[in-house]
Enzyme design. Structure first.
Site, PDB file in Angstrom:
ATOM      1  N   GLY A 215       0.836  -1.203   0.000  1.00 55.31           N
ATOM      2  CA  GLY A 215       0.000   0.000   0.000  1.00 55.31           C
ATOM      3  C   GLY A 215       0.861   1.240   0.000  1.00 55.31           C
ATOM      4  O   GLY A 215       2.052   1.169  -0.307  1.00 55.31           O
ATOM      5  N   ASN A 216       0.277   2.375   0.344  1.00 58.35           N
ATOM      6  CA  ASN A 216       1.074   3.606   0.443  1.00 58.35           C
ATOM      7  C   ASN A 216       0.445   4.525   1.483  1.00 58.35           C
ATOM      8  O   ASN A 216      -0.580   4.201   2.064  1.00 58.35           O
ATOM      9  CB  ASN A 216       1.204   4.278  -0.932  1.00 58.35           C
ATOM     10  CG  ASN A 216      -0.154   4.611  -1.521  1.00 58.35           C
ATOM     11  OD1 ASN A 216      -0.901   5.407  -0.961  1.00 58.35           O
ATOM     12  ND2 ASN A 216      -0.501   3.969  -2.634  1.00 58.35           N
ATOM     13  N   PHE A 217       1.082   5.689   1.700  1.00 55.09           N
ATOM     14  CA  PHE A 217       0.671   6.569   2.807  1.00 55.09           C
ATOM     15  C   PHE A 217      -0.468   7.527   2.461  1.00 55.09           C
ATOM     16  O   PHE A 217      -0.768   8.416   3.247  1.00 55.09           O
ATOM     17  CB  PHE A 217       1.872   7.392   3.281  1.00 55.09           C
ATOM     18  CG  PHE A 217       2.947   6.558   3.922  1.00 55.09           C
ATOM     19  CD1 PHE A 217       2.677   5.846   5.078  1.00 55.09           C
ATOM     20  CD2 PHE A 217       4.218   6.483   3.377  1.00 55.09           C
ATOM     21  CE1 PHE A 217       3.656   5.071   5.686  1.00 55.09           C
ATOM     22  CE2 PHE A 217       5.202   5.712   3.976  1.00 55.09           C
ATOM     23  CZ  PHE A 217       4.923   5.006   5.137  1.00 55.09           C
TER      24      PHE A 217
END
Ligand code: C5P
Length: 413
Positions: A215-217
């Site tokens: 995923g990512n932030f």
């Protein structure tokens, strides 16, 4: 007092709630401005606000009786706060004290202003006013975030001299600015009436096994602010959003939660066909695990083979007919060149560029500093702004874009 029928506020019904802050002394002037513009004004005052400004002043200027309690002592009758809550076109709580904001965030209902707030389905604006350190206090910011996420529009406090003698943020927005913000709301209210907008937001999670993902932030805030702005302008919004803690609710927003890029693609393919504007603000994961393990992977060290996800904007934009397409770029080097390439290869009409080199900006932040590039390669730079203001600016750029104006004409028919 002579009123003007050329103002967008002419004939509008405004409900004003005054809470107990020293800035309440400025509200007679605000009421006067609204009345002068031809608006009808009713005012609710909390008990403590009456220490700063008298109900008599407010009722004289608003040309209406002021509501101060659940019962009218003169007539011995009950005030119908539900009726009041829906009488107006807009409810403005000004000034909003830390106490009132906190109660709004937590559903307290110990005065008629709060009961009206809880009963209201109107567009609600709130102009905080308090001392610097109260404003900076984490609980105040959290409370503002809560009410903002539920659709209350915050007219952010300004920096300046405060009643305590301190200097800093917390001063209520100047009454002329409050007035212009309300005027602006009505000016833009119906600009996108009947239009459909698809907005993607947030990260995507690509499952590795039942407990892990790539995923990512991304927080999803930018996409949510865009959805909210579009809805405020009367458009129907399909908000396709990955995992995000940012809540948003508006009668015109249809929120569709998804997890992976594949799920986002599936929903977007369906919604894109009906959309007049499509804004791809999601930070879609570029990769997904080549294989999903049904069992939790137990090895101490694992190698994850990946494969590319579908490029949602590219695939959909290749098929666009009437849609005005806005994309985002997040770059760390050769920002503008890369963004322009993206604009062209993904067949976008407008691209919003975030730079990873800007501190305080982008992922997880409430603020963003963007460069907007259009299909004529004209470049506009904007200062660090709240994501709410960035969303407003993006819509401003859409509305003045020649391609949009042409499309808009044909959509209107
Ligand atoms: O190529 P890049 O990921 O930088 O492109 C960013 C733009 O493309 C954003 O508008 C993003 O929402 C969109 N995008 C997409 N599907 C992907 C990757 C990016 O729609 N798989």
């Amino acid at each position: 007092m002579k009123s003007s029928n050329s103002s967008v506020l002419f004939g509008k019904k405004l409900l004003i709630g005054i809470s107990g802050s020293i800035a309440a002394y400025k509200i007679p002037e605000l009421v006067r401005l609204f009345i002068k513009s031809g608006a009808e004004v009713k005012v609710i005052m909390t008990k403590s606000s009456q220490d700063f400004v008298s109900p008599l002043t407010i009722s004289t200027l608003s040309l209406n009786e002021v509501v101060c309690d659940f019962v009218d002592p003169k007539k011995n009758t009950w005030i119908n706060h539900v009726e009041l809550a829906n009488w107006a076109d807009l409810f403005l709580i000004v000034p909003a004290s830390a106490n009132t904001i906190s109660k709004m965030a937590h559903g307290l209902c110990d005065n008629i202003l709060l009961a009206t707030f809880l009963s209201s389905t109107l567009p609600i604006f709130c102009a905080p006013a308090m001392d610097r350190d109260m404003y900076l206090n984490q609980s105040t910011s959290d409370n503002l975030d809560i009410i903002r996420s539920r659709g209350v529009q915050i007219l952010d406090a300004e920096k300046g001299e405060l009643a305590s003698g301190l200097f800093g943020k917390g001063r209520m927005q100047d009454v002329n600015t409050v007035f212009s913000n309300i005027e602006n709301f009505f000016l833009k209210q119906n600009l996108l009436n009947g239009k459909k907008i698809l907005v993607t937001a947030g990260p995507t999670y690509e499952k590795i096994d039942p407990v892990r993902f790539i995923g990512n932030f991304s927080s999803g805030k930018m996409g949510c602010e865009l959805a909210k702005k579009g809805a405020e302008m009367g458009a129907e919004i399909d908000l396709v959003i990955g995992p995000s803690n940012y809540n948003i609710s508006h009668p015109l927003i249809n929120k569709i939660n998804i997890l992976s890029a594949d799920e986002m693609f599936e929903i977007c393919s369906e919604k894109f066909k009906m959309a007049d504007i499509a804004i791809f603000a999601a930070a879609v994961s570029d990769f997904k695990p080549a294989e999903y393990s049904k069992q939790k992977i137990k090895e101490k060290s694992i190698v994850i083979n990946t494969k590319k996800n579908k490029d949602i904007v590219k695939l959909l934009s290749a098929k666009k007919d009437k849609q005005f397409v806005v994309g985002f770029a997040l770059e760390s080097n050769n920002e503008t060149t890369n963004a322009i390439n993206k604009l062209k290869t993904k067949n976008m009409d407008l691209i919003v560029l975030n730079s990873l080199n800007d501190n305080n900006s982008c992922f997880q932040s409430d603020k963003n500093k963007v460069r907007i590039i259009d299909n004529n390669l004209s470049i506009k730079d904007f200062p660090l702004m709240s994501k709410n203001d960035v969303a407003e600016e993006i819509f401003n750029q859409i509305l003045i874009n020649q391609t949009f104006i042409e499309l808009f004409k044909s959509i209107k028919k």
